[in-house]
Scaffold this motif. Structure first.
Motif, PDB file in Angstrom:
ATOM      1  N   SER A 190       0.997  -1.216  -0.003  1.00 50.99           N
ATOM      2  CA  SER A 190      -0.084   0.029  -0.139  1.00 50.99           C
ATOM      3  C   SER A 190       0.701   1.282   0.066  1.00 50.99           C
ATOM      4  CB  SER A 190      -0.947   0.008   1.242  1.00 50.99           C
ATOM      5  OG  SER A 190      -0.120   0.125   2.477  1.00 50.99           O
ATOM      6  N   THR A 191       2.054   1.327   0.816  1.00 52.56           N
ATOM      7  CA  THR A 191       2.788   2.540   1.018  1.00 52.56           C
ATOM      8  C   THR A 191       3.717   2.938  -0.508  1.00 52.56           C
ATOM      9  OG1 THR A 191       3.193   2.113   3.255  1.00 52.56           O
ATOM     10  CG2 THR A 191       4.804   3.841   2.080  1.00 52.56           C
ATOM     11  N   LEU A 192       4.149   1.535  -1.099  1.00 55.45           N
ATOM     12  CA  LEU A 192       4.527   1.722  -2.242  1.00 55.45           C
ATOM     13  C   LEU A 192       3.762   2.340  -3.496  1.00 55.45           C
ATOM     14  CD1 LEU A 192       6.826  -1.141  -2.378  1.00 55.45           C
ATOM     15  CD2 LEU A 192       7.527   0.991  -1.741  1.00 55.45           C
ATOM     16  N   ALA A 193       2.610   1.931  -3.568  1.00 53.93           N
ATOM     17  CA  ALA A 193       1.505   2.169  -4.437  1.00 53.93           C
ATOM     18  C   ALA A 193       0.950   3.792  -4.256  1.00 53.93           C
ATOM     19  CB  ALA A 193       0.130   1.354  -4.293  1.00 53.93           C
ATOM     20  N   GLN A 194       0.928   4.007  -3.010  1.00 54.97           N
ATOM     21  CA  GLN A 194       0.722   5.356  -2.466  1.00 54.97           C
ATOM     22  C   GLN A 194       1.736   6.344  -3.202  1.00 54.97           C
ATOM     23  OE1 GLN A 194      -1.543   6.202   1.018  1.00 54.97           O
ATOM     24  NE2 GLN A 194      -1.316   4.029   1.385  1.00 54.97           N
ATOM     25  N   PHE A 195       3.003   6.001  -2.949  1.00 51.31           N
ATOM     26  CA  PHE A 195       3.959   6.748  -3.526  1.00 51.31           C
ATOM     27  C   PHE A 195       3.927   6.882  -4.984  1.00 51.31           C
ATOM     28  CE2 PHE A 195       8.347   6.497  -5.384  1.00 51.31           C
ATOM     29  CZ  PHE A 195       8.701   7.743  -4.997  1.00 51.31           C
ATOM     30  N   LEU A 196       3.615   5.832  -5.748  1.00 54.40           N
ATOM     31  CA  LEU A 196       3.724   5.859  -7.151  1.00 54.40           C
ATOM     32  C   LEU A 196       2.338   6.585  -7.552  1.00 54.40           C
ATOM     33  CD1 LEU A 196       4.619   2.180  -7.788  1.00 54.40           C
ATOM     34  CD2 LEU A 196       6.140   4.130  -8.117  1.00 54.40           C
ATOM     35  N   GLN A 197       1.479   7.132  -6.691  1.00 52.91           N
ATOM     36  CA  GLN A 197       0.405   7.815  -6.994  1.00 52.91           C
ATOM     37  C   GLN A 197      -0.482   7.019  -7.726  1.00 52.91           C
ATOM     38  OE1 GLN A 197       2.506  11.092  -9.037  1.00 52.91           O
ATOM     39  NE2 GLN A 197       3.088  12.170  -7.071  1.00 52.91           N
ATOM     40  N   SER A 198      -0.710   6.021  -7.296  1.00 55.53           N
ATOM     41  CA  SER A 198      -1.753   4.914  -7.920  1.00 55.53           C
ATOM     42  C   SER A 198      -3.309   5.609  -7.845  1.00 55.53           C
ATOM     43  CB  SER A 198      -1.690   3.454  -7.650  1.00 55.53           C
ATOM     44  OG  SER A 198      -0.337   3.161  -7.802  1.00 55.53           O
ATOM     45  N   ILE A 199      -4.179   4.918  -8.638  1.00 53.98           N
ATOM     46  CA  ILE A 199      -5.517   5.272  -8.429  1.00 53.98           C
ATOM     47  C   ILE A 199      -6.393   4.068  -8.112  1.00 53.98           C
ATOM     48  CG2 ILE A 199      -7.552   6.073  -9.749  1.00 53.98           C
ATOM     49  CD1 ILE A 199      -5.713   7.839 -11.719  1.00 53.98           C
ATOM     50  N   PHE A 200      -6.961   4.053  -6.934  1.00 57.45           N
ATOM     51  CA  PHE A 200      -7.664   3.007  -6.458  1.00 57.45           C
ATOM     52  C   PHE A 200      -9.059   2.786  -6.943  1.00 57.45           C
ATOM     53  CE2 PHE A 200      -4.193   4.162  -3.725  1.00 57.45           C
ATOM     54  CZ  PHE A 200      -3.291   2.824  -3.796  1.00 57.45           C
ATOM     55  N   VAL A 201      -9.757   1.686  -7.258  1.00 59.27           N
ATOM     56  CA  VAL A 201     -11.013   1.449  -7.952  1.00 59.27           C
ATOM     57  C   VAL A 201     -11.681   0.284  -7.148  1.00 59.27           C
ATOM     58  CG1 VAL A 201     -12.402   1.207  -9.803  1.00 59.27           C
ATOM     59  CG2 VAL A 201      -9.990   2.113 -10.090  1.00 59.27           C
TER      60      VAL A 201
END
Length: 397
Positions: A225-236
């Protein structure tokens, strides 16, 4: 005799007796040390033999559990061609057992270590640079965190045996008159790729470091989750149609922000909306093709003995497929330039034109299967519980 002579003689005698006793005790000490070392080595050998026996039994039972993959109704099913797999007969139990005994524990430890390392360092840099949100655009913060993510994920890919061959494909514009192939630019806010396995995510993180359009459940995974948020991912949330519309709006906002000059990550979209067997591409969803931006095409093709596809197997089995092999040659294909919609095509039409590129120039087979077909196929496999006659009957019905 003078007193000082007596004291000297006494000290000499005491020293002499001490040396004699210590010399006589040396063999005993050496024997104890040798015996202790022998016990330690025997214990380690016994532990290793128990581990080898355990992992051998586990791998052979695991291979037997997946033996349904060898059946023709799984390998050559035309109805579900995008989700079948034909690699089981190529598996080498001997190589898998050797890898499991000697390399598997090291791989697991190192993968966990580098995931934790990336997580800790990203959080450390966030604290060091007094960053409140992972959307922060300060170049120094993003440089250090991106370097950490790329390094750690590249090592993880190597631990999974992924050895990449890079190929760049230049398209013939006359084959695609409805779209523009702009070779003057090589980057775009939107990147797309086929989707085969969980390793796709780590590979693209190691090379391109984009954000992803991810399931909302990823936010709850501790390390990812932390890496995904750093990469500025979009969650659906896929089950909620209103949330899917909100995700499309977020993608459009990201594109507008990047085109206006903001230093944000591009978005990697898997337009099929699910994973396939790596040989076929199914229909593309319109989300990635609804924005003002063109799309940059990438593709991955795994060529090893073991197919890393998530289709027809559980996630943990796909993870083990990657770790129980030594070598996974992989083609990373990039299309030269950016594909632009300059003729006002509808998003569905634009998506279909881009899908043609995967079929006609990148070597993938076209399939009209859908996500529902995959769900139905896998549900039938679970219902059969290894009964091949029942599975074949379910597939025929």
């Amino acid at each position: 005799k003078p007193p000082f002579k007596i004291s000297i003689n006494m000290k000499f005698e005491i020293s002499k007796q001490f040396l004699i006793k210590s010399t006589s005790q040396e063999p005993l000490v050496n024997n104890i040390m040798d015996r202790t070392l022998e016990i330690v080595l025997l214990s380690l050998g016994a532990i290793w033999l128990l581990w080898a026996l355990f992992i051998t039994i586990f791998i052979l039972r695991w291979i037997r559990k997946l033996s349904y993959l060898a059946k023709d109704c799984i390998r050559f099913n035309k109805q579900y061609e995008a989700f079948t797999r034909n690699d089981y007969n190529n598996w080498s139990p001997f190589c898998m057992v050797l890898s499991g005994i000697f390399i598997f524990p090291v791989k697991v430890v190192l993968i966990v270590f580098f995931c934790v390392t990336a997580l800790v360092l990203v959080k450390f840099f966030k604290f060091l640079f007094c960053v409140r949100s992972y959307d922060d655009e300060r170049p120094v913060f993003r440089f250090f965190c991106t370097f950490v993510c790329k390094t750690c994920t590249r090592i993880i890919c190597l631990l999974c045996g992924i050895i990449t061959t890079y190929k760049k494909v230049t398209l013939n514009p006359s084959k695609y008159p409805k779209i523009k192939i702009n070779t003057e630019i090589q980057t775009s806010p939107i990147m797309i790729s086929n989707h085969t396995s969980w390793t796709d995510i780590f590979f693209y993180m190691s090379r391109l470091s984009p954000g992803f359009v991810s399931k909302a459940a990823v936010k709850k995974v501790p390390l990812v989750s932390t890496l995904a948020q750093f990469l500025q991912s979009i969650f659906v949330e896929r089950e909620n149609s209103s949330n899917r519309e909100a995700a499309l709006e977020k993608i459009e906002e990201r594109v507008d922000a990047i085109l206006s000059g903001r230093k944000l990550n591009s978005i990697m979209v898997f337009p099929e909306g699910t994973t396939t067997n790596g040989k076929c591409v199914i229909g593309f969803k319109k989300g990635a093709f609804s924005t003002k931006s063109g799309v940059k095409i990438h593709a991955l093709r795994y060529n090893g003995r073991v197919n890393l596809a998530l289709s027809t197997v559980k996630d943990i089995d796909a993870f083990l497929c990657a770790l129980f092999q030594l070598y996974q040659p992989t083609d990373w294909i990039e299309v030269n330039g950016v594909i632009e919609n300059v003729h006002g095509l509808d998003p569905e039409e634009f998506a279909e034109e881009v899908r043609r590129i995967f079929v006609e120039d990148l070597g993938f087979d076209s399939s009209r299967n859908t996500f529902r077909d995959k769900t139905k196929f896998e549900k039938m496999i679970q219902q059969s519980k290894g009964d091949f006659n029942e599975l074949q009957q379910l597939l025929l019905n």
